[in-house]
Design a protein around this motif. Structure first.
Motif, PDB file in Angstrom:
ATOM      1  N   ALA A  83      38.433  39.598  36.494  1.00 16.60           N
ATOM      2  CA  ALA A  83      39.779  40.131  36.764  1.00 16.60           C
ATOM      3  C   ALA A  83      39.758  41.027  38.000  1.00 16.60           C
ATOM      4  O   ALA A  83      40.803  41.419  38.516  1.00 16.60           O
ATOM      5  N   ALA A  84      38.542  41.328  38.501  1.00 18.81           N
ATOM      6  CA  ALA A  84      38.416  42.094  39.747  1.00 18.81           C
ATOM      7  C   ALA A  84      38.751  41.219  40.950  1.00 18.81           C
ATOM      8  O   ALA A  84      38.956  41.731  42.059  1.00 18.81           O
ATOM      9  N   ASN A  85      38.820  39.907  40.759  1.00 17.24           N
ATOM     10  CA  ASN A  85      39.025  38.985  41.887  1.00 17.24           C
ATOM     11  C   ASN A  85      40.372  39.244  42.586  1.00 17.24           C
ATOM     12  O   ASN A  85      41.426  39.180  41.949  1.00 17.24           O
ATOM     13  N   SER A  86      40.306  39.490  43.875  1.00 19.63           N
ATOM     14  CA  SER A  86      41.522  39.919  44.583  1.00 19.63           C
ATOM     15  C   SER A  86      42.566  38.806  44.655  1.00 19.63           C
ATOM     16  O   SER A  86      43.762  39.060  44.548  1.00 19.63           O
ATOM     17  N   GLY A 112      33.673  33.338  35.455  1.00 17.82           N
ATOM     18  CA  GLY A 112      32.731  34.173  36.211  1.00 17.82           C
ATOM     19  C   GLY A 112      31.410  33.446  36.422  1.00 17.82           C
ATOM     20  O   GLY A 112      30.806  33.517  37.496  1.00 17.82           O
ATOM     21  N   GLU A 113      31.002  32.726  35.387  1.00 19.84           N
ATOM     22  CA  GLU A 113      29.747  31.958  35.446  1.00 19.84           C
ATOM     23  C   GLU A 113      29.858  30.870  36.524  1.00 19.84           C
ATOM     24  O   GLU A 113      28.900  30.621  37.267  1.00 19.84           O
ATOM     25  N   ALA A 114      31.023  30.214  36.621  1.00 23.24           N
ATOM     26  CA  ALA A 114      31.232  29.184  37.638  1.00 23.24           C
ATOM     27  C   ALA A 114      31.144  29.811  39.032  1.00 23.24           C
ATOM     28  O   ALA A 114      30.521  29.239  39.941  1.00 23.24           O
TER      29      ALA A 114
HETATM   30  O1  KG4 Z   1      32.858  41.379  32.195  1.00 26.30           O
HETATM   31  P1  KG4 Z   1      31.630  41.278  33.013  1.00 26.30           P
HETATM   32  O2  KG4 Z   1      31.205  42.510  33.792  1.00 26.30           O
HETATM   33  O3  KG4 Z   1      30.416  40.865  32.131  1.00 26.30           O
HETATM   34  C1  KG4 Z   1      30.553  39.965  31.064  1.00 26.30           C
HETATM   35  O4  KG4 Z   1      31.007  40.409  29.985  1.00 26.30           O
HETATM   36  O5  KG4 Z   1      30.244  38.785  31.324  1.00 26.30           O
HETATM   37  O6  KG4 Z   1      31.815  40.048  34.017  1.00 26.30           O
HETATM   38  C2  KG4 Z   1      30.855  39.688  34.977  1.00 26.30           C
HETATM   39  C3  KG4 Z   1      31.358  38.465  35.750  1.00 26.30           C
HETATM   40  C4  KG4 Z   1      30.295  37.850  36.673  1.00 26.30           C
HETATM   41  O7  KG4 Z   1      30.233  36.451  36.432  1.00 26.30           O
HETATM   42  C5  KG4 Z   1      30.829  38.140  38.073  1.00 26.30           C
HETATM   43  O8  KG4 Z   1      30.479  37.158  39.043  1.00 26.30           O
HETATM   44  C6  KG4 Z   1      32.321  38.158  37.834  1.00 26.30           C
HETATM   45  O9  KG4 Z   1      32.470  38.827  36.593  1.00 26.30           O
HETATM   46  N1  KG4 Z   1      33.028  38.871  38.897  1.00 26.30           N
HETATM   47  C7  KG4 Z   1      33.914  38.286  39.728  1.00 26.30           C
HETATM   48  C8  KG4 Z   1      34.315  39.282  40.651  1.00 26.30           C
HETATM   49  N2  KG4 Z   1      33.667  40.436  40.349  1.00 26.30           N
HETATM   50  C9  KG4 Z   1      32.880  40.164  39.266  1.00 26.30           C
HETATM   51  N3  KG4 Z   1      34.382  37.025  39.758  1.00 26.30           N
HETATM   52  C10 KG4 Z   1      35.271  36.722  40.719  1.00 26.30           C
HETATM   53  N4  KG4 Z   1      35.691  37.609  41.658  1.00 26.30           N
HETATM   54  C11 KG4 Z   1      35.252  38.895  41.649  1.00 26.30           C
HETATM   55  N5  KG4 Z   1      35.693  39.765  42.561  1.00 26.30           N
END
Ligand code: KG4
Ligand code: ZN
Length: 335
Positions: free
Chosen positions: A271-274, A163-165
């Motif tokens: 995990a929301a990534n489609s 997610g950070e990337a």
């Molecule tokens: O689990 P989370 O809400 O918070 C933590 O515990 O870190 O995850 C947030 C991360 C963010 O880096 C955000 O960019 C990523 O989840 N994220 C996604 C998507 N929606 C949220 N990454 C890729 N595709 C998405 N649709």
């Protein structure tokens, strides 16, 4: 057992009421994303202050929406770590005080264990054991999940979380924050094959990840294109996303096959990534493995998953003690 869950580890203040670790009566999430957006990331001090403002209204709303009186709640479960210490302390101290005043038991929960338990809030949860890919803004890991409270870490990122990337690459292209959702959306109009970014498999039998190389590769590509990169944003986004997802997906399926497990899950914000959801489903189908992914609202940080994890800890007879403290990094195992 009706449990009030509370989460404040990062930039979401959340509260939920969940019955028996499974049925959500209410789930309220107050996101601070608009406050942190101008800074391109979470500012810890601002996060703590906003949690202070939000925690009481959010808990009130969750109890009201659940249709229960607060006296009817059986226990409180709250995120203890990992996360931002100042942010965690707000929810943690509130939960302790609330439980003390109401004379209810309470339990501190590992945020990662909460994400792992998020699939049990959906119909048709997986039987144990299963492999879980946890992808969030702070963590990327593969777990061998044996029970609600026991999971063995098989591998994790050596540098950035997935997610950070996504967030950093979006920032490089000036797309805004948080970047995951933006890259996901823009990629739909891009060609993932037009640009080739490296896939960091490391050792193919290792379940560790590394995303710093691809981040640098995207940065270098943008620099070589000078201003022309603006016309290629959907293609860059799609190519980057595909490279990350290919590795995540390969290692997840490989882990399941290595254990001969028939069930896998993906949890956490990313995990929301489609495309990740689609690709994992395709690959799992080919291997006759069944996939369990929470709905998008349960992927990001929420308190229903904290209540779900808390239910199983409380069933084991665990309760928190008043001198317990929060932790910023996982010093106790996730499960
Ligand atoms: O689990 P989370 O809400 O918070 C933590 O515990 O870190 O995850 C947030 C991360 C963010 O880096 C955000 O960019 C990523 O989840 N994220 C996604 C998507 N929606 C949220 N990454 C890729 N595709 C998405 N649709
Ligand atoms: Zn999280």
């Amino acid at each position: 057992m009706k449990i009030l869950g509370i989460e404040s580890s990062c930039d979401e203040t959340a509260a939920a009421v969940v019955v028996d670790g499974q049925h959500i009566l209410s789930s309220v999430v107050a996101s601070q994303v608009n406050i942190h957006r101008p800074y391109g990331g979470v500012v810890p001090e601002l996060a703590s202050r906003k949690h202070m403002e939000a925690v009481i209204p959010v808990v009130d709303k969750a109890i009201l929406k659940s249709g229960c009186q607060k006296e009817e709640l059986d226990a409180v479960a709250v995120t203890q770590g990992p996360g931002l210490v100042g942010a965690l302390l707000v929810g943690f101290s509130f939960a302790k005080s609330f439980a003390y005043a109401m004379e209810k038991p309470w339990v501190g929960i590992n945020h990662l264990e909460a994400h792992l338990n998020s699939v049990f809030l959906e119909p048709d949860p997986p039987p144990f054991p299963f492999i879980s890919l946890l992808v969030s803004g702070g963590h990327t890991a593969i777990y061998d999940v044996r029970s609600h409270t026991k999971a063995k870490l098989m591998g994790q990122t050596r540098d950035d979380a997935a997610g950070e990337a996504f967030d950093k690459v979006a920032k490089m292209m000036g797309l805004g924050y948080p970047g995951g959702e933006i890259i996901d959306r823009l990629s739909k109009n891009g060609d993932p094959e037009k640009i080739q970014f490296p896939r960091a498999y490391l050792d193919k039998d290792s379940y560790d990840f590394s995303f710093s190389g691809i981040k640098t590769a995207v940065n270098r590509y943008i620099q070589t294109q000078a201003n022309h990169y603006q016309d290629q944003i959907p293609d860059i986004a799609a190519a980057f996303q595909e490279a990350v997802i290919e590795v995540l997906c390969f290692k997840l399926i490989h882990a399941a096959k290595s254990k001969a497990y028939r069930h896998i899950t993906i949890v956490g914000g990313a995990a929301a990534n489609s495309r990740l959801r689609q690709k994992v489903r395709q690959e799992a189908d080919k291997n006759k493995i069944s996939v369990h992914i929470p709905s998008v609202s349960l992927c990001g940080d929420n308190a229903a998953m904290v209540a779900a994890a808390g239910y199983h800890r409380l069933l084991m007879g665990e309760t928190g003690s008043m001198d317990a403290d929060v932790f910023s990094r996982t010093i106790i195992p996730a499960c």
